[in-house]
Design a protein around this motif. Structure first.
Motif, PDB file in Angstrom:
ATOM      1  N   MET A 190       0.831  -1.214   0.000  1.00 11.59           N
ATOM      2  CA  MET A 190       0.000   0.000   0.000  1.00 11.59           C
ATOM      3  C   MET A 190       0.863   1.261   0.000  1.00 11.59           C
ATOM      4  O   MET A 190       0.592   2.220  -0.739  1.00 11.59           O
ATOM      5  N   ARG A 194       2.136   1.412  -3.842  1.00 16.45           N
ATOM      6  CA  ARG A 194       0.835   2.025  -4.175  1.00 16.45           C
ATOM      7  C   ARG A 194      -0.084   1.027  -4.879  1.00 16.45           C
ATOM      8  O   ARG A 194      -0.859   1.371  -5.771  1.00 16.45           O
ATOM      9  N   LEU A 196      -3.028  -0.601  -4.255  1.00 13.66           N
ATOM     10  CA  LEU A 196      -4.176  -0.613  -3.353  1.00 13.66           C
ATOM     11  C   LEU A 196      -5.012  -1.874  -3.514  1.00 13.66           C
ATOM     12  O   LEU A 196      -5.602  -2.356  -2.544  1.00 13.66           O
ATOM     13  N   SER A 197      -5.053  -2.420  -4.725  1.00 12.97           N
ATOM     14  CA  SER A 197      -5.820  -3.646  -4.940  1.00 12.97           C
ATOM     15  C   SER A 197      -5.175  -4.817  -4.206  1.00 12.97           C
ATOM     16  O   SER A 197      -5.855  -5.592  -3.521  1.00 12.97           O
ATOM     17  N   ALA A 199      -3.201  -4.595  -1.657  1.00 12.62           N
ATOM     18  CA  ALA A 199      -3.361  -4.327  -0.223  1.00 12.62           C
ATOM     19  C   ALA A 199      -4.768  -4.697   0.240  1.00 12.62           C
ATOM     20  O   ALA A 199      -4.943  -5.314   1.302  1.00 12.62           O
ATOM     21  N   ALA A 200      -5.780  -4.334  -0.554  1.00 10.51           N
ATOM     22  CA  ALA A 200      -7.160  -4.647  -0.179  1.00 10.51           C
ATOM     23  C   ALA A 200      -7.378  -6.154  -0.082  1.00 10.51           C
ATOM     24  O   ALA A 200      -8.046  -6.634   0.847  1.00 10.51           O
ATOM     25  N   TYR A 224      -7.774   1.375   6.669  1.00  8.10           N
ATOM     26  CA  TYR A 224      -7.018   1.000   5.470  1.00  8.10           C
ATOM     27  C   TYR A 224      -7.816   0.020   4.604  1.00  8.10           C
ATOM     28  O   TYR A 224      -7.823   0.117   3.377  1.00  8.10           O
ATOM     29  N   CYS A 228      -8.817   1.178   0.777  1.00  7.86           N
ATOM     30  CA  CYS A 228      -8.249   0.416  -0.342  1.00  7.86           C
ATOM     31  C   CYS A 228      -9.339  -0.308  -1.120  1.00  7.86           C
ATOM     32  O   CYS A 228      -9.266  -0.411  -2.357  1.00  7.86           O
ATOM     33  N   SER A 229     -10.360  -0.802  -0.430  1.00  9.30           N
ATOM     34  CA  SER A 229     -11.449  -1.504  -1.104  1.00  9.30           C
ATOM     35  C   SER A 229     -12.299  -0.550  -1.932  1.00  9.30           C
ATOM     36  O   SER A 229     -12.700  -0.873  -3.057  1.00  9.30           O
ATOM     37  N   THR A 232     -10.670   0.145  -5.274  1.00  2.00           N
ATOM     38  CA  THR A 232     -10.287  -0.917  -6.198  1.00  2.00           C
ATOM     39  C   THR A 232     -11.320  -2.026  -6.393  1.00  2.00           C
ATOM     40  O   THR A 232     -11.198  -2.787  -7.354  1.00  2.00           O
ATOM     41  N   LEU A 290      -0.546   6.932   4.391  1.00  2.00           N
ATOM     42  CA  LEU A 290      -1.346   7.104   3.174  1.00  2.00           C
ATOM     43  C   LEU A 290      -1.306   8.507   2.591  1.00  2.00           C
ATOM     44  O   LEU A 290      -1.712   8.694   1.441  1.00  2.00           O
ATOM     45  N   ILE A 297      -5.589   8.174  -4.581  1.00  2.00           N
ATOM     46  CA  ILE A 297      -6.783   7.571  -3.984  1.00  2.00           C
ATOM     47  C   ILE A 297      -8.037   8.325  -4.422  1.00  2.00           C
ATOM     48  O   ILE A 297      -9.066   7.714  -4.744  1.00  2.00           O
TER      49      ILE A 297
END
Length: 391
Positions: A190, A194, A196-197, A199-200, A224, A228-229, A232, A290, A297
């Protein structure tokens, strides 16, 4: 320290808390006195000096801290603490067994990490690793190095420790450490990549089994996960795995804008998304890990909202969509045009008629044509090879 003891409820890592406090002071959200008190309490003069050298502290904050910081007293206390820990290690080697030696080495390493002395802490951790046999205890040491790297923004240290921890976990790490490591991976991808997908995915997989409280509190973990969700993941996943998750419901109301934004995606209430997004970005801006990704984001959440709206229509007027999001038609036209040109949205705009037409990407047809092209290329190579063999 036994394997059982190491698996007990972890306590918050003080060097990470100190890094958060420094970030808050830099933003003017915490008094400088609180930073001075934290540095003096932990003896974290190396952390402070490294932060200044790395340019993470403004000149105004530097001046105020140096005026009040008891530097000489901290240095004297640190020298005494280092000496005591060194003597404890020597005594353990002389009078005790391997377990006591290892515990003394780990204690020294944890102290050096707490004060932010990265170089000496890494050396001490290496010595502790050489005295450590158990896979679980070795993983704990690597996780401690990852936390130190995240606090000091030393991503080279984070990558190295994460790679070594992953090797041990794949060879047989226990269930609890696997779950904790998944959260560490999520934070790394994350912040440093970067992603985010990715990480999610990791955060959602850890949602029901989160125990990495030494890395962050549950509320921050949920923050978080939801951010992130939102950026993505599609609506069905947001509804089933995020909005309905008991862990999320327990915490989400601590972040009202985030709760509204999530509810807007789930209920297709696009005006709620638009109105809550500035508040979500304010929360992102106030987070140490973040904040540097705020613009990214913001863009990803807007793209996700636009894509979710458009998927329900073959065509829709620009005015209708603008009204749904509570923005002007000119603004929406300009923003959609950028996302369409970047191939982030499958649509085209007829500005004269004021209509947005969605275009469905035929992935099945695209795969079919790709297979045909790959097959033709393979046949050509086989024919060339057969001619060479015949010769």
């Amino acid at each position: 320290m036994s394997e059982t003891a190491s698996a007990a409820e972890p306590q918050p890592d003080s060097v990470l808390q100190l890094a958060d406090r420094l970030f808050q002071v830099g933003r003017g959200e915490a008094p400088v006195e609180s930073l001075v008190a934290a540095v003096e309490h932990d003896g974290a003069l190396p952390f402070w000096e490294a932060s200044v050298a790395a340019g993470r502290v403004s000149a105004a904050v530097q001046s105020e801290v140096w005026e009040t910081l008891s530097r000489d007293a901290i240095e004297q206390r640190n020298r005494e603490e280092r000496r005591a820990l060194t003597e404890k290690i020597a005594d353990a080697r002389l009078h005790h067994g391997e377990s006591e030696v290892r515990e003394a080495l780990v204690a020294r390493s944890e102290y050096l990490a707490r004060i932010g002395d990265v170089e000496q802490a890494v050396r001490s951790y290496e010595a502790a690793l050489r005295a450590t046999v158990g896979a679980g205890q070795r993983i704990d040491i690597y996780l401690a190095q990852i936390r130190l790297g995240l606090a000091m923004q030393d991503y080279r240290l984070v990558r190295r420790a994460m790679s070594l921890a992953r090797e041990h976990i794949e060879r047989g790490g226990d269930w609890e450490r696997r779950n904790r490591f998944r959260v560490y991976e999520a934070v790394f991808v994350m912040t440093a990549r970067r992603d985010l997908s990715g990480a999610a995915d990791r955060l959602l997989d850890s949602l029901a089994t989160f125990t990495a409280t030494e890395l962050m509190p549950l509320s921050r973990f949920i923050f978080y996960t939801v951010v992130c969700s939102l950026a993505t993941k599609e609506r069905p996943l947001l509804r089933d795995r995020v909005a309905k998750a008991p862990e999320v419901l327990q915490v989400i109301l601590q972040y009202p804008p985030l709760a509204t934004c999530l509810r807007g995606f789930v209920n297709c209430a696009y005006l709620d998304i638009s109105r809550s997004l500035p508040g979500v970005l304010m929360l992102v801006r106030r987070d140490r890990l973040l904040h540097m990704h705020e613009r990214y984001i913001a863009r990803e959440i807007r793209v996700a909202a636009y894509a979710q709206y458009l998927v329900a229509y073959k065509s829709v007027t620009l005015a209708s969509m603008a009204a749904a999001f509570g923005v002007g038609a000119e603004f929406l036209d300009e923003e959609l045009s950028r996302f369409i040109a970047a191939e982030r949205l499958h649509a085209k705009i007829d500005r004269v008629a004021g209509v947005i037409q969605t275009t469905r990407s035929d992935t099945r047809s695209a795969r079919y044509h790709q297979i045909i092209r790959d097959g033709d290329a393979l046949l050509n190579r086989i024919q060339k090879l057969s001619r060479v063999i015949d010769v």
